[in-house]
Design a protein around this motif. Structure first.
Motif, PDB file in Angstrom:
ATOM      1  N   ILE A 188       0.840  -1.205   0.000  1.00 41.15           N
ATOM      2  CA  ILE A 188       0.000   0.000   0.000  1.00 41.15           C
ATOM      3  C   ILE A 188       0.871   1.250   0.000  1.00 41.15           C
ATOM      4  O   ILE A 188       0.570   2.243  -0.682  1.00 41.15           O
ATOM      5  N   ALA A 189       1.969   1.219   0.756  1.00 44.62           N
ATOM      6  CA  ALA A 189       2.891   2.358   0.778  1.00 44.62           C
ATOM      7  C   ALA A 189       3.492   2.596  -0.603  1.00 44.62           C
ATOM      8  O   ALA A 189       3.660   3.745  -1.035  1.00 44.62           O
ATOM      9  N   ILE A 190       3.818   1.524  -1.308  1.00 45.78           N
ATOM     10  CA  ILE A 190       4.354   1.656  -2.669  1.00 45.78           C
ATOM     11  C   ILE A 190       3.310   2.280  -3.595  1.00 45.78           C
ATOM     12  O   ILE A 190       3.627   3.155  -4.415  1.00 45.78           O
ATOM     13  N   TYR A 191       2.059   1.859  -3.455  1.00 44.50           N
ATOM     14  CA  TYR A 191       1.006   2.436  -4.293  1.00 44.50           C
ATOM     15  C   TYR A 191       0.759   3.900  -3.935  1.00 44.50           C
ATOM     16  O   TYR A 191       0.500   4.729  -4.815  1.00 44.50           O
ATOM     17  N   LEU A 192       0.857   4.218  -2.641  1.00 40.45           N
ATOM     18  CA  LEU A 192       0.740   5.617  -2.218  1.00 40.45           C
ATOM     19  C   LEU A 192       1.852   6.449  -2.849  1.00 40.45           C
ATOM     20  O   LEU A 192       1.618   7.570  -3.320  1.00 40.45           O
ATOM     21  N   TYR A 193       3.053   5.901  -2.869  1.00 39.14           N
ATOM     22  CA  TYR A 193       4.193   6.582  -3.508  1.00 39.14           C
ATOM     23  C   TYR A 193       3.903   6.829  -4.990  1.00 39.14           C
ATOM     24  O   TYR A 193       4.112   7.937  -5.500  1.00 39.14           O
ATOM     25  N   ALA A 194       3.411   5.799  -5.676  1.00 43.64           N
ATOM     26  CA  ALA A 194       3.118   5.940  -7.105  1.00 43.64           C
ATOM     27  C   ALA A 194       2.031   6.971  -7.351  1.00 43.64           C
ATOM     28  O   ALA A 194       2.075   7.720  -8.339  1.00 43.64           O
ATOM     29  N   THR A 195       1.056   7.043  -6.447  1.00 44.49           N
ATOM     30  CA  THR A 195      -0.038   8.012  -6.583  1.00 44.49           C
ATOM     31  C   THR A 195       0.477   9.438  -6.427  1.00 44.49           C
ATOM     32  O   THR A 195       0.172  10.321  -7.233  1.00 44.49           O
ATOM     33  N   ILE A 196       1.259   9.674  -5.364  1.00 41.61           N
ATOM     34  CA  ILE A 196       1.781  11.025  -5.118  1.00 41.61           C
ATOM     35  C   ILE A 196       2.764  11.423  -6.214  1.00 41.61           C
ATOM     36  O   ILE A 196       2.857  12.603  -6.583  1.00 41.61           O
ATOM     37  N   LYS A 197       3.474  10.462  -6.747  1.00 45.92           N
ATOM     38  CA  LYS A 197       4.472  10.739  -7.788  1.00 45.92           C
ATOM     39  C   LYS A 197       3.835  11.365  -9.027  1.00 45.92           C
ATOM     40  O   LYS A 197       4.497  12.069  -9.793  1.00 45.92           O
ATOM     41  N   LYS A 198       2.546  11.136  -9.219  1.00 39.86           N
ATOM     42  CA  LYS A 198       1.852  11.661 -10.385  1.00 39.86           C
ATOM     43  C   LYS A 198       1.177  13.002 -10.105  1.00 39.86           C
ATOM     44  O   LYS A 198       0.383  13.484 -10.910  1.00 39.86           O
TER      45      LYS A 198
END
Length: 568
Positions: free
Chosen positions: A105-115
């Protein structure tokens, strides 16, 4: 060249910090015995063992057993022969699974904020989310609800970024995870739908997304009702719903909620007292926002230090929540003067009010709503709903790391520092208080806690409980453990649980256990385990349940340590 060199150093530092956190998080998973962890996993295990929901099980958070069932089945039906010999018992397995899911979930949060425009803060924000936890690092109604909330936030941000209405389908699924974990969260979709209607009234085209969201929630809800009909029978459940409550409530809901609002008011005053002073100074002498933010950061650090020094023996992760509540109240002040800078990405135009402040509003709104819902349902203090301030804390870390708001780096650094301390040094053990990874512990070699290091007291308790249930209690028996949430007996035994919940109270005037045996006589236990050294045992002495047990369970089968095993 200097920018490239700085970027390389930042990447190297991030990788180094990330590896330390990753390795440390899995190491800490091998430490400590926490009461609530044992109690909630025993609740979910009862569902896995075949307890009929709302009939055999009376716990308010039993629906979470639906979510944990696949992981429990994977261990007991497939992985136990492989993992147990290499030192991974059931409890360590669930902690590892929890950490893996949180990492994903943290990795997906990172990917979300990265955009988003906050891409520079993506790593630190995701890292901070990974190390933050609620009470302890394992599956619970709080932690699984948290999983659903963060995924909901990610998909909501992705929708408003892409306008792809199908993001509302996983948002609906995330909502269902929240509700199954924490049933009071059934109020949450009401807030969501009302908010969507308000946005539609203001000109947003959200008709189809709203329908997708509602239909998804309804479909999952119908599926759960069908499951309950097939396993328990709706007509069998209805008469027993009156017993589905937390009998530990000492005050009516309106009193608890009023006290909670008063607690929030206290933290509001603590948070805004320095803000008012800074506003006055700024009006008289002038003060830029960056300086004000630095001063508030120092104030926060001093507050946290004072809260720890005041009672160092009781320091726990919940103490960190006090600081998070202050940051929650500060967020509007931090962003009130934030400039709206428009910019363009190649082939894609962004509206900063939508992508920037819009994202912050989504997170802040969800934090407020969930705190309100948790405040209504909890029988504990402000630290329970206060955990939901974590999402606002993530905003502050994100703003600081992205350099969107000046003067917040000190505060973000302090927040991450405290989060790392409670994640990698402090250990959730016994019923709370201060414990750390440097204390002497002994690794368990048998049973559900195999592979976990416990302090001497918990080690002896676990061994005594394990020895009794493995030698005398079979999978065909029913077992009731007085104050069962405090021990590992239920987790170490395959016996059916002979009470509505590991949290069933049996003190004076607390009739839940006797009511359960009266309503479900087929579930009366063959064995009862008691521990007179338990600090809550005095509540049991002289009560109706003790009288019943003394009259009907007169045989002392065995004693081990402080435990006594009784039979009819």
């Amino acid at each position: 060249m200097m920018t490239e060199a700085a970027d390389k150093k930042r990447i190297i530092f991030n990788v180094f910090l990330g590896l330390i956190v990753l390795v440390g998080s899995f190491y800490v998973a091998t430490e400590g015995f926490y009461m609530d962890e044992a109690g909630l996993l025993a609740t979910y295990k009862g569902i896995f063992q075949g307890n009929r929901m709302f009939i055999d099980s009376w716990g308010p958070y039993q629906l979470g057993g639906i979510l944990t069932y696949p992981l429990f089945a994977l261990y007991y039906y497939a992985l136990e022969p492989v993992l147990y010999p290499i030192g991974i018992g059931f409890m360590l397995y669930t902690r590892i699974c929890y950490q893996i899911i949180r990492l994903l979930i943290a990795i997906y949060l990172y990917a979300t904020i990265k955009k988003t425009e906050y891409e520079k803060g993506a790593f630190l924000t995701a890292l901070t989310y990974y190390v933050l936890f609620i009470s302890y690092k394992n599956f619970s109604y709080k932690s699984m609800c948290d999983f659903g909330i963060v995924l909901f936030i990610c998909w909501a941000v992705r929708f408003f970024d892409t306008r792809n209405r199908w993001y509302f389908l996983p948002m609906g699924l995330a909502t269902c995870v929240m509700i199954l974990s924490y049933p009071t969260m059934i109020i949450f979709p009401v807030f969501v739908v009302i908010s969507l209607i308000v946005l539609m009234y203001n000109g947003y085209e959200l008709g189809k997304p709203t329908i997708i969201y509602i239909v998804t929630c309804v479909v999952v809800g119908v599926a759960v009702v069908i499951y309950l009909q097939l396993t328990s029978g709706i007509m069998n459940i209805i008469p027993q719903l009156a017993y589905i409550e937390d009998s530990a409530y000492k005050n009516p809901m309106y009193v608890r909620f009023g006290m909670m609002l008063l607690s929030y008011l206290v933290f509001f005053v603590i948070a805004y007292a320095p803000v008012v002073v800074l506003k006055i100074i700024g009006f008289i002498r002038g003060m830029d926002d960056e300086t004000a933010h630095v001063i508030l950061s120092i104030y926060w650090i001093l507050f946290m230090a004072a809260s720890i020094i005041a009672r160092p023996e009781s320091v726990s992760a919940s103490r960190f929540v006090y600081g998070c509540l202050i940051i929650f109240w500060w967020l509007p002040f931090f962003v009130e003067k934030r400039e709206k800078l428009e910019y363009t990405r190649i082939g894609h135009y962004k509206l900063p009010e939508h992508e920037g402040k819009g994202m912050l509003k989504i997170i802040f709104f969800i934090s407020v709503v969930v705190q309100l819902i948790w405040s209504i349902s909890t029988n504990q203090g402000i630290t329970v709903p206060g955990y939901m301030c974590f999402y606002v804390v993530l905003i502050v870390v994100m703003l600081a790391a992205s350099e969107e708001v000046l003067g917040l780096k000190l505060l973000a650094t302090a927040v991450v520092g405290f989060a790392l301390f409670f994640s990698l040094v402090w250990v959730a053990e016994s019923d709370g208080g201060y414990n750390d990874i440097f204390e002497s512990r002994y690794y368990v070699t048998d049973g559900a806690y195999k592979g976990i290091a416990l302090d001497q007291t918990d080690y002896d308790m676990n061994k005594a409980a394990y020895d009794l249930v493995t030698e005398y209690v079979t999978s065909e028996d029913k077992l009731f453990v007085l104050h069962g949430y405090s021990y590992s007996a239920y987790l170490n035994s395959d016996a059916k649980q002979g009470a509505g919940s590991p949290y069933s109270r049996a003190g004076k005037g607390q009739m839940r256990v006797l009511q359960y045996w009266e309503v479900n006589p087929e579930n009366q236990p063959d064995y009862i385990m008691i521990n007179p050294s338990n600090k809550y045992y005095e509540e049991f002495v002289g009560g109706e349940t003790e009288e019943y047990i003394n009259e009907n369970y007169k045989t002392t089968v065995a004693t081990e340590g402080d435990f006594i095993l009784l039979a009819r």
